[in-house]
Scaffold this motif. Structure first.
Motif, PDB file in Angstrom:
ATOM      1  N   LEU A 132       0.817  -1.213   0.000  1.00  0.00           N
ATOM      2  CA  LEU A 132       0.000   0.000   0.000  1.00  0.00           C
ATOM      3  C   LEU A 132       0.852   1.266   0.000  1.00  0.00           C
ATOM      4  O   LEU A 132       0.544   2.228  -0.709  1.00  0.00           O
ATOM      5  CB  LEU A 132      -0.922   0.002   1.222  1.00  0.00           C
ATOM      6  CG  LEU A 132      -1.820   1.233   1.372  1.00  0.00           C
ATOM      7  CD1 LEU A 132      -2.796   1.326   0.205  1.00  0.00           C
ATOM      8  CD2 LEU A 132      -2.579   1.185   2.699  1.00  0.00           C
ATOM      9  N   ALA A 133       1.917   1.285   0.782  1.00  0.00           N
ATOM     10  CA  ALA A 133       2.728   2.499   0.875  1.00  0.00           C
ATOM     11  C   ALA A 133       3.326   2.876  -0.472  1.00  0.00           C
ATOM     12  O   ALA A 133       3.371   4.060  -0.833  1.00  0.00           O
ATOM     13  CB  ALA A 133       3.831   2.311   1.912  1.00  0.00           C
ATOM     14  N   GLN A 134       3.788   1.904  -1.230  1.00  0.00           N
ATOM     15  CA  GLN A 134       4.359   2.200  -2.539  1.00  0.00           C
ATOM     16  C   GLN A 134       3.290   2.708  -3.501  1.00  0.00           C
ATOM     17  O   GLN A 134       3.517   3.646  -4.275  1.00  0.00           O
ATOM     18  CB  GLN A 134       5.031   0.963  -3.121  1.00  0.00           C
ATOM     19  CG  GLN A 134       5.809   1.235  -4.403  1.00  0.00           C
ATOM     20  CD  GLN A 134       6.933   2.241  -4.193  1.00  0.00           C
ATOM     21  OE1 GLN A 134       7.852   2.000  -3.426  1.00  0.00           O
ATOM     22  NE2 GLN A 134       6.855   3.385  -4.872  1.00  0.00           N
ATOM     23  N   ILE A 135       2.103   2.101  -3.435  1.00  0.00           N
ATOM     24  CA  ILE A 135       0.994   2.547  -4.289  1.00  0.00           C
ATOM     25  C   ILE A 135       0.633   3.999  -3.955  1.00  0.00           C
ATOM     26  O   ILE A 135       0.471   4.841  -4.843  1.00  0.00           O
ATOM     27  CB  ILE A 135      -0.232   1.631  -4.108  1.00  0.00           C
ATOM     28  CG1 ILE A 135       0.069   0.217  -4.608  1.00  0.00           C
ATOM     29  CG2 ILE A 135      -1.444   2.196  -4.847  1.00  0.00           C
ATOM     30  CD1 ILE A 135      -0.992  -0.810  -4.230  1.00  0.00           C
ATOM     31  N   GLN A 136       0.511   4.297  -2.655  1.00  0.00           N
ATOM     32  CA  GLN A 136       0.149   5.647  -2.249  1.00  0.00           C
ATOM     33  C   GLN A 136       1.250   6.651  -2.589  1.00  0.00           C
ATOM     34  O   GLN A 136       0.963   7.795  -2.959  1.00  0.00           O
ATOM     35  CB  GLN A 136      -0.170   5.666  -0.757  1.00  0.00           C
ATOM     36  CG  GLN A 136      -1.452   4.904  -0.410  1.00  0.00           C
ATOM     37  CD  GLN A 136      -1.769   4.905   1.072  1.00  0.00           C
ATOM     38  OE1 GLN A 136      -0.885   5.096   1.911  1.00  0.00           O
ATOM     39  NE2 GLN A 136      -3.031   4.681   1.417  1.00  0.00           N
ATOM     40  N   THR A 137       2.492   6.222  -2.485  1.00  0.00           N
ATOM     41  CA  THR A 137       3.614   7.082  -2.880  1.00  0.00           C
ATOM     42  C   THR A 137       3.527   7.422  -4.360  1.00  0.00           C
ATOM     43  O   THR A 137       3.698   8.593  -4.761  1.00  0.00           O
ATOM     44  CB  THR A 137       4.949   6.392  -2.569  1.00  0.00           C
ATOM     45  OG1 THR A 137       5.074   6.208  -1.158  1.00  0.00           O
ATOM     46  CG2 THR A 137       6.125   7.202  -3.079  1.00  0.00           C
ATOM     47  N   ASP A 138       3.251   6.423  -5.194  1.00  0.00           N
ATOM     48  CA  ASP A 138       3.138   6.648  -6.639  1.00  0.00           C
ATOM     49  C   ASP A 138       2.006   7.629  -6.953  1.00  0.00           C
ATOM     50  O   ASP A 138       2.149   8.502  -7.822  1.00  0.00           O
ATOM     51  CB  ASP A 138       2.902   5.319  -7.363  1.00  0.00           C
ATOM     52  CG  ASP A 138       4.107   4.396  -7.307  1.00  0.00           C
ATOM     53  OD1 ASP A 138       5.218   4.878  -6.994  1.00  0.00           O
ATOM     54  OD2 ASP A 138       3.936   3.190  -7.572  1.00  0.00           O
ATOM     55  N   ILE A 139       0.890   7.483  -6.235  1.00  0.00           N
ATOM     56  CA  ILE A 139      -0.250   8.376  -6.463  1.00  0.00           C
ATOM     57  C   ILE A 139       0.108   9.810  -6.051  1.00  0.00           C
ATOM     58  O   ILE A 139      -0.218  10.773  -6.755  1.00  0.00           O
ATOM     59  CB  ILE A 139      -1.486   7.873  -5.695  1.00  0.00           C
ATOM     60  CG1 ILE A 139      -1.971   6.552  -6.307  1.00  0.00           C
ATOM     61  CG2 ILE A 139      -2.601   8.917  -5.707  1.00  0.00           C
ATOM     62  CD1 ILE A 139      -3.023   5.838  -5.481  1.00  0.00           C
ATOM     63  N   ALA A 140       0.775   9.942  -4.917  1.00  0.00           N
ATOM     64  CA  ALA A 140       1.191  11.274  -4.460  1.00  0.00           C
ATOM     65  C   ALA A 140       2.137  11.921  -5.463  1.00  0.00           C
ATOM     66  O   ALA A 140       2.026  13.120  -5.767  1.00  0.00           O
ATOM     67  CB  ALA A 140       1.853  11.179  -3.090  1.00  0.00           C
TER      68      ALA A 140
END
Length: 361
Positions: A132-140
């Motif tokens: 999840l953290a990597q996905i959210q980082t990519d979105i940010a």
């Protein structure tokens, strides 16, 4: 983000609560209040705005978009920075190209408001998702690349050590915070509420621990005086900020305060935070409360508030007897059109009901 001359820590408010929303007129009026009290920013992120949350893909209707443009202009005229908080609700549950294209389009729509600050908010969403953290980082990073805002602030799904977050939103994935430390652009700030979702204070030890954990100083999302939770919706949180707030300079990237549903009454505690930063060890919460009440409410109402503070903030609405509630109602009705007193009467009349969508108290 610019800071004012008297405070190296940028302070502002984030309208980020559940329940009864503020009016557009109240939001506009807050521009002068914030400027007078040396706050530097306002972030529009009400939980009631579906175009920022569950229907984040959709632009606002023309009337709302016009109101937001006028709001931004009002804040700019007052010298206060204007921000938008977007919560792309569970975008990571559908990792399709269409979702990412919709995010691009939505950020471009928000760009039309020319915000100074863009917040990408993943609070109040399911979190037990691998990677999840990597996905959210990519979105940010995707949002930041398109946004014309000068400052980007990111709110993770797990923004505190409070176990209620995992209880409500699922088990936090492994290495969640460490991933942000390693992968999230250091120019992007991270919201943090402290050891609890609603933290009364922030110890130096805790802030140093979080700084190490997320790879940057935390940007405080201060859930005082907000009162939208199951317990705190019964309280009017009027006292000045805790003495410990006078020792935060240099330990945080910024300080965003989430106010109460009662906009006028929120001004009483809000006016004390910049004082705490400026006065440091000389800051007295008790004196601040007394002086601010007198300045904002007038001498007579200020005295009444000081007499009733324990009933309003400690006892709370549910614990008042019918007789106590009626006495308070009659007392504050005598102040007529005073907006601070009117909000107390409305609270006593159950006009600020708890919103069960608020899950984290």
């Amino acid at each position: 983000m610019q800071t004012n001359n008297n405070d190296v820590t940028p302070c502002g408010i984030i309208e980020g609560f559940f329940g009864r929303s503020w009016s557009w007129d109240i939001r506009k009026n807050y521009a002068q209040f914030l400027a007078l009290n040396q706050y530097s920013f306002y972030i529009y992120a009400p939980k009631s705005d579906k175009h920022l949350r569950k229907h984040w893909q959709d632009d606002w209707p023309l009337a709302e978009k016009k109101a937001l443009l006028e709001l931004r202009q009002t804040y700019h005229a007052a010298g206060v920075q204007f921000g938008i908080g977007l919560s792309p609700h569970e975008i990571y549950l559908n990792q399709s190209n269409n979702q990412r294209a919709q995010l691009d389009q939505r950020i471009r729509q928000i760009n039309q408001l020319e915000p100074d600050i863009l917040c990408i908010l993943f609070d109040d969403m399911r979190g037990d998702i691998p990677g999840l953290a990597q996905i959210q980082t990519d979105i940010a990073h995707q949002a930041a690349a398109i946004s014309n805002a000068k400052k980007i602030i990111f709110c993770p799904t797990y923004y505190s050590f409070d176990p209620v977050l995992e209880k409500v939103f699922g088990a936090m994935p492994e290495n969640y915070w460490r991933t942000f430390a390693q992968q999230l652009d250091k120019g992007i700030d991270i919201f943090w509420t402290g050891e609890k979702v609603c933290s009364p204070n922030y110890s130096t030890e805790h802030l140093l621990q979080v700084t190490e954990l997320i790879g940057r100083k935390p940007f405080l999302w201060d859930n005082y005086p907000v009162n939208d939770g199951a317990v705190k919706s019964n309280l009017l949180q009027l006292r000045a900020f805790d003495k410990d707030h006078s020792q935060l300079t240099g330990k945080v990237a910024g300080h965003a305060v989430n106010p109460m549903n009662q906009a006028w009454l929120s001004q009483i505690p809000l006016a004390s935070l910049p004082l705490a930063y400026r006065e440091k060890e000389n800051y007295s919460p008790a004196s601040a409360f007394t002086n601010i009440c007198n300045d904002l409410c007038g001498t007579a109402l200020a005295k009444q508030l000081q007499n009733d503070i324990e009933q309003l903030q400690d006892c709370g609405l549910k614990n008042l007897t019918t007789t106590e509630r009626q006495i308070l109602r009659e007392t504050y009705q005598r102040f007529g059109s005073n907006p601070y007193a009117q909000e107390i009467v409305a609270w006593l009349n159950d006009e600020y009901l708890f919103d069960p969508a608020c899950l984290t108290e």
